[in-house]
Design an enzyme around this catalytic site. Structure first.
Site, PDB file in Angstrom:
ATOM      1  N   ASP A  17      -0.512  -2.443 -36.082  1.00  0.00           N
ATOM      2  CA  ASP A  17       0.118  -2.964 -37.300  1.00  0.00           C
ATOM      3  C   ASP A  17       0.316  -4.471 -37.211  1.00  0.00           C
ATOM      4  O   ASP A  17       0.109  -5.194 -38.190  1.00  0.00           O
ATOM      5  CB  ASP A  17       1.468  -2.269 -37.533  1.00  0.00           C
ATOM      6  CG  ASP A  17       1.289  -0.872 -38.110  1.00  0.00           C
ATOM      7  OD1 ASP A  17       0.182  -0.552 -38.589  1.00  0.00           O
ATOM      8  OD2 ASP A  17       2.255  -0.098 -38.070  1.00  0.00           O
ATOM      9  N   THR A  38       3.691  14.280 -33.445  1.00  0.00           N
ATOM     10  CA  THR A  38       3.500  14.968 -32.156  1.00  0.00           C
ATOM     11  C   THR A  38       3.275  13.984 -31.001  1.00  0.00           C
ATOM     12  O   THR A  38       3.378  14.362 -29.840  1.00  0.00           O
ATOM     13  CB  THR A  38       2.263  15.883 -32.211  1.00  0.00           C
ATOM     14  OG1 THR A  38       1.108  15.039 -32.401  1.00  0.00           O
ATOM     15  CG2 THR A  38       2.360  16.878 -33.343  1.00  0.00           C
ATOM     16  N   ARG A  40      -2.592   7.962 -32.725  1.00  0.00           N
ATOM     17  CA  ARG A  40      -1.532   8.797 -32.191  1.00  0.00           C
ATOM     18  C   ARG A  40      -0.788   9.407 -33.364  1.00  0.00           C
ATOM     19  O   ARG A  40      -0.253   8.684 -34.198  1.00  0.00           O
ATOM     20  CB  ARG A  40      -0.600   7.885 -31.382  1.00  0.00           C
ATOM     21  CG  ARG A  40       0.092   8.579 -30.266  1.00  0.00           C
ATOM     22  CD  ARG A  40       0.773   7.563 -29.393  1.00  0.00           C
ATOM     23  NE  ARG A  40       1.884   6.900 -30.073  1.00  0.00           N
ATOM     24  CZ  ARG A  40       2.966   6.462 -29.437  1.00  0.00           C
ATOM     25  NH1 ARG A  40       3.057   6.595 -28.129  1.00  0.00           N
ATOM     26  NH2 ARG A  40       3.923   5.856 -30.088  1.00  0.00           N
TER      27      ARG A  40
HETATM   28  C1  PRP Z   1      -1.530   2.697 -30.302  1.00  0.00           C
HETATM   29  C2  PRP Z   1      -2.166   1.893 -29.210  1.00  0.00           C
HETATM   30  C3  PRP Z   1      -2.781   2.950 -28.328  1.00  0.00           C
HETATM   31  C4  PRP Z   1      -1.794   4.076 -28.443  1.00  0.00           C
HETATM   32  C5  PRP Z   1      -0.954   4.102 -27.207  1.00  0.00           C
HETATM   33  O1  PRP Z   1      -2.474   3.102 -31.221  1.00  0.00           O
HETATM   34  O2  PRP Z   1      -3.101   0.959 -29.681  1.00  0.00           O
HETATM   35  O3  PRP Z   1      -4.069   3.362 -28.728  1.00  0.00           O
HETATM   36  O4  PRP Z   1      -0.972   3.798 -29.578  1.00  0.00           O
HETATM   37  O5  PRP Z   1      -0.083   5.164 -27.231  1.00  0.00           O
HETATM   38  P1  PRP Z   1      -0.197   6.393 -26.209  1.00  0.00           P
HETATM   39  O6  PRP Z   1      -0.432   5.807 -24.857  1.00  0.00           O
HETATM   40  O7  PRP Z   1       1.119   7.057 -26.338  1.00  0.00           O
HETATM   41  O8  PRP Z   1      -1.333   7.266 -26.662  1.00  0.00           O
HETATM   42  P2  PRP Z   1      -2.063   3.846 -32.605  1.00  0.00           P
HETATM   43  O9  PRP Z   1      -2.087   5.323 -32.421  1.00  0.00           O
HETATM   44  O10 PRP Z   1      -0.781   3.241 -33.132  1.00  0.00           O
HETATM   45  O11 PRP Z   1      -3.278   3.534 -33.538  1.00  0.00           O
HETATM   46  P3  PRP Z   1      -3.810   2.134 -34.127  1.00  0.00           P
HETATM   47  O12 PRP Z   1      -4.384   1.378 -32.970  1.00  0.00           O
HETATM   48  O13 PRP Z   1      -4.828   2.582 -35.098  1.00  0.00           O
HETATM   49  O14 PRP Z   1      -2.655   1.399 -34.769  1.00  0.00           O
HETATM   50  N1  URA Z   2       1.575   2.103 -29.543  1.00  0.00           N
HETATM   51  C1  URA Z   2       1.970   0.858 -29.880  1.00  0.00           C
HETATM   52  O1  URA Z   2       1.268   0.167 -30.638  1.00  0.00           O
HETATM   53  N2  URA Z   2       3.111   0.373 -29.360  1.00  0.00           N
HETATM   54  C2  URA Z   2       3.883   1.082 -28.526  1.00  0.00           C
HETATM   55  O2  URA Z   2       4.929   0.585 -28.077  1.00  0.00           O
HETATM   56  C3  URA Z   2       3.462   2.395 -28.195  1.00  0.00           C
HETATM   57  C4  URA Z   2       2.300   2.867 -28.714  1.00  0.00           C
END
Ligand code: PRP
Ligand code: URA
Length: 209
Positions: A203, A108, A104
């Protein structure tokens, strides 16, 4: 409209509290995410189709049940979805594992696809897309778009914590997809984080805070 289910078994609620706690460190967080994923797999597999099979016990011939139907593929949305794979495989050990890389954009909040590797013949398979967090729903919708484009038609989405906003976005975009979550939380904050939530799942799982 697909099914929406909150799997709020007492063991799951107890374990969710552990991972929500900001004082829970990476090692314990990772273990408990997998424990919850294992319990979710039990519920998600509840309606798997069965077929009759004739076997012989030491005493008689008998007709009993065995799993039938589509072969399962577990599909973690990278990175954080990886944290649920081992727990799901504990219950469905013969499943294949496909990967969808999606992050994400912090400014944005839009999902960006960076990797896809799936088994062949997706139309023949039952996909369990896993990601701990369903926040705005952008990542889940984009991941499922990409999977349908490759032929998948039988998809369930499994997460740990969902925001009402994300559930609606996913249901509107993919009404055929069943959604299972361990918790339906209150709302998103202004940065798209789930409240009360558990913070950034990726994280916390990988120690990249
Ligand atoms: C987090 C989570 C989802 C997403 C959810 O991933 O694991 O994939 O955010 O958010 P959304 O419903 O608003 O799209 P992140 O983008 O932080 O990536 P990561 O898993 O690599 O840390
Ligand atoms: N992605 C995360 O990991 N945590 C949140 O709360 C939202 C998006």
């Amino acid at each position: 409209m697909g099914n929406f289910q909150v799997i709020d078994h007492p063991l799951i609620q107890h374990k969710l509290t552990i991972i929500r706690d900001k004082n829970t460190g990476t090692k314990y967080f990772r273990e408990v995410v997998n424990e919850i994923a294992r319990l979710l797999a039990y519920e998600v597999s509840r309606e798997m189709p069965l077929q009759d099979i004739e076997i012989e016990t030491p005493l008689v011939k008998t007709v009993q049940k065995q799993l039938a139907g589509k072969k399962v593929v577990i599909v973690p949305i990278l990175r954080a979805g990886l944290g649920m794979v081992d727990g799901m495989l504990d219950l469905i050990p013969a499943a294949k594992v496909g990967h969808v890389g999606m992050y994400r954009d912090h400014d944005t909040m839009e999902p960006v696809e960076y990797f896809i590797k799936m088994p062949s013949d997706l139309s023949e398979r039952q996909l369990l897309v896993v990601d701990p967090m369903l926040a705005t729903g952008g990542s889940a919708v984009a991941a499922i778009d990409a999977l349908k484009k490759r032929g998948a038609s039988n998809i369930k989405f499994v997460c740990l914590v969902a925001a009402p906003e994300g559930v609606k976005v996913l249901q509107d975009a993919h009404p055929d997809v069943d959604i299972y979550t361990a918790s339906l939380d209150e709302k998103l904050n202004e940065n798209g984080y789930i409240l009360p939530g558990l913070g950034d799942a990726g994280d916390r799982l990988f120690g990249t805070l």
